[in-house]
Design an enzyme around this catalytic site. Structure first.
Site, PDB file in Angstrom:
ATOM      1  N   ASP A 530      41.007  51.636  40.747  1.00  0.00           N
ATOM      2  CA  ASP A 530      39.692  51.522  40.130  1.00  0.00           C
ATOM      3  C   ASP A 530      38.615  51.903  41.372  1.00  0.00           C
ATOM      4  O   ASP A 530      37.556  51.513  41.707  1.00  0.00           O
ATOM      5  CB  ASP A 530      39.196  50.239  40.181  1.00  0.00           C
ATOM      6  N   LYS A 532      35.841  54.316  42.207  1.00  0.00           N
ATOM      7  CA  LYS A 532      34.597  54.927  41.812  1.00  0.00           C
ATOM      8  C   LYS A 532      33.512  54.493  42.699  1.00  0.00           C
ATOM      9  O   LYS A 532      33.521  53.781  43.528  1.00  0.00           O
ATOM     10  CB  LYS A 532      34.336  54.048  40.475  1.00  0.00           C
TER      11      LYS A 532
END
Length: 681
Positions: A530, A532
């Protein structure tokens, strides 16, 4: 005798046993050897003493090695430090020496051991940091410290404490009457005039006088002897040895014959709740009231009779606060309370269950009883409630305000916590659906265990440090270090001018190093899954810290695996993600999207533009270079006629390859970024 001076290049495997024993004494304390072992790199240099763990020079030891040494050191007369020195000193093409050992001890801030090694190789002690626990401590002892300590030792040697104690014991022993071979005589309390001429084989009779009438005398106190008088008289009489004190258990057993009202049946006793025992007494006796005799303590509520087999009612001893605090003396009156419950049943209340709102009932928790493999501390949910103003959802502005809300992610909300430590902390409260029971196999529990168990072992300057957890309340909570600068996503959206292009280069390399560390720190890679901009936090100096590890994946064997469900955030997902193909190249693709964000300041998802996700939009607008969408409001992206945006764009395209086999690993990405940053010097 002075210690011999050794060559810094002397291999540690050749050290004499006296030196390794001293190192063991210094490093076995508080498991300091683990701090040293954690930063030992695989490869050492034969020309320099510098030894650092890098992406291309990984740590030599993993968690399994720690367990092996810890298990071996648990045996008697075994030192974990000596085992580590023996293993490290005899392995590798280039053997560890004293110079390398000193360098790593200083790096780990183990200054006591570093000072010792410096003395061995005739070098000055390493400089200490100005602040922190490792700083040097100054003393005002007169003259040389060692001379002062020697004087203290000489003074202590003059005091012969054992001889004084022996003399006192001998003096007492001379006054003691030898007992017959039959053993300690049975003690019987009786009202007699004298006991002279008694036979030692007969029961001993203790003479006592009638106690004077106390001020607060109860009606039937004359049936019970005053034990304080008995004990005083037994010490006065030389005929009774100091070791022959009355057997109190037999004295209490004799109450059956003393009590005038023994027709009452024995009450069904039970063990009361300890929290109730420790409560303050509801009724306090006046401050000037004397302490009652034991006969009054053994009386029932009416004072008419003594309950057979009852325990003393010490509630009357809880006088006012000038005599003793009611918080210290327990209220034991509950021990004499009759109960309909079966004998032996216990009702226990958690004394820590009071939350910040003042409720005395422990909040019901739907969470399972987890057994986590971590050394991180567990915080009680009520502590976190108090530290976050009951998880106030008002945005945090200043510490004087009530607001503590910092942000919200896919798996939970984050709140500022104060008062748990000497610094601010961040508490992530995991989202939990309205369920009565959470099972250990549920996805939310697996994500929670992932973050606690795996990340407690990973420490890097560009990773948000996990400091603790909570699993005793209505939901799971994770306690992190507080990073005050906010997320990279929010800054790029709200104030992009805050980050000039040179700062963005620093953010890119720091983030890449954190990801590479997760992939290579241990033999088993960890995939973040994840990556980001919303999960990249910036501190006060705009240094990046990667966080939010709720869906990390541990790859037990190879660097690839299969999975059936999609995960992560859609704008950052690689093409193979939807096929359930997991590998470390997933994080490489997501990092490529972050690079494009840093160059353009554009959001990863925008429904108003053609090409909703950023990668599609970039490929449509940029055929050869990033210039059409490059953010030039933050600078020219050029230095010494070098276009840094162009170099970052080429690296981003490598990371965003559809074919994962063509993508570089993050260790290679870090190397390229370092080469780009070096062009700024």
């Amino acid at each position: 005798m002075a210690e011999p001076v050794y060559d810094p290049k002397l291999e540690i495997r050749k050290l004499p046993p006296s030196v390794t024993r001293e190192l063991g004494r210094l490093l076995d304390f508080a498991d300091y050897w683990k701090d040293l072992m954690a930063i030992i790199p695989k490869q050492l240099s034969s020309t320099t003493f510098v030894a650092d763990v890098k992406p291309d020079n990984l740590p030599k030891y993993n968690s399994e090695h720690f367990k092996i040494i810890e298990q071996a050191g648990s045996e008697p007369n075994k030192s974990c430090t000596e085992i580590l020195i023996q293993e490290w000193g005899t392995s590798g093409k280039i053997r560890a020496n004293l110079g390398i050992l000193r360098y790593l001890l200083v790096k780990a801030e183990l200054f006591q051991a570093a000072d010792y090694v410096s003395k061995l190789i005739n070098q000055p002690p390493p400089p200490r940091p100005v602040n922190g626990p490792a700083r040097a401590i100054t003393t005002n002892l007169p003259g040389r410290v060692d001379r002062h300590l020697e004087e203290i030792e000489r003074d202590l040697d003059k005091i012969n404490y054992p001889e004084i104690a022996i003399n006192k014991i001998r003096k007492k022993s001379d006054e003691t009457v030898a007992l017959p071979a039959q053993g300690i005589p049975k003690i019987v309390i009786s009202e007699v005039d004298n006991n002279e001429g008694r036979d030692f084989n007969a029961p001993v009779v203790i003479q006592k006088e009638k106690p004077k009438e106390p001020v607060n005398h109860v009606q039937n106190s004359d049936v019970m002897p005053n034990f304080s008088v008995l004990l005083q008289e037994s010490e006065v009489k030389n005929e009774i040895s100091s070791v022959n004190l009355p057997n109190i258990s037999e004295i209490l057993n004799s109450l059956d014959s003393i009590s005038d009202n023994n027709d009452q049946s024995t009450s069904n006793s039970f063990t009361p709740a300890f929290s109730q025992i420790l409560n303050n007494s509801s009724s306090l006796i006046e401050s000037n009231a004397p302490i009652p005799p034991l006969s009054q303590l053994l009386s029932d509520q009416t004072g008419d009779s003594i309950l057979e087999g009852s325990l003393p009612d010490l509630d009357v001893l809880n006088l006012n606060e000038n005599i003793s605090s009611s918080n210290i003396i327990p209220n034991l009156s509950l021990l004499n309370t009759q109960s309909d419950q079966a004998s032996g049943s216990v009702q226990i209340y958690d004394s820590d269950s009071k939350n910040s709102s003042g409720s005395s009932n422990k909040c019901p928790s739907p969470l399972p009883n987890l057994s986590l493999n971590t050394e991180l501390p567990h915080f009680r949910y009520c502590e976190l409630e108090h530290a976050t103003n009951n998880f106030s959802d008002t945005p945090f502005k200043s510490i004087e305000d009530e607001g503590r809300f910092l942000g919200k992610g896919a798996f939970g909300s984050v709140f500022l916590a104060t008062g748990l430590a000497h610094e601010f902390l961040a508490v992530k409260k995991i989202f939990l659906e309205n369920v009565e029971v959470v099972n250990e196999d549920d996805q939310v529990t697996k994500q929670f265990k992932n973050e606690v168990e795996f990340l407690s072992k990973y420490k890097h300057k560009n990773l948000v440090s996990l400091l603790g957890y909570s699993c005793d309340g209505p939901t799971y909570c994770l306690v992190y270090e507080y990073v005050p600068g906010g997320t990279l996503c929010d800054i790029l959206k709200e104030n992009p001018q805050k980050l000039p292009w040179q700062q963005r280069l620093k953010i890119s390399i720091g983030t890449a190093e954190a990801i590479a560390y997760l992939h290579t720190a241990f033999s088993t890679p960890i995939i973040h899954r994840d990556i980001k901009s919303a999960n990249i936090l910036l501190d006060g100096d705009n240094n990046p810290k990667l966080g939010d590890f709720g869906i990390i994946k541990l790859l037990p064997n190879q660097k690839t695996d299969t999975y059936t469900a999609p995960f992560g955030t859609s704008a950052y997902m690689s093409p193979e993600c939807l096929r359930g193909d997991i590998s470390i190249k997933l994080d490489t693709y997501s990092f490529g999207v972050v690079l494009v964000e840093l160059m353009t300041s554009l959001p990863p998802i925008d429904t108003k533009r053609q090409g909703i996700d950023l990668v599609t939009y970039m490929l449509d607008k940029c055929e050869e270079d990033i210039e059409p969408i490059l953010d030039r409001t933050i600078g020219s992206w050029e230095h010494d006629n070098i276009n840094f945006a162009e170099k970052l764009f080429k690296l981003a395209l490598k990371c965003l390859e559809d074919n994962k086999k063509k993508r570089p690993e993050m260790v290679q990405v870090v190397d390229e970024l370092r080469q780009i940053v070096q062009l700024l010097d």
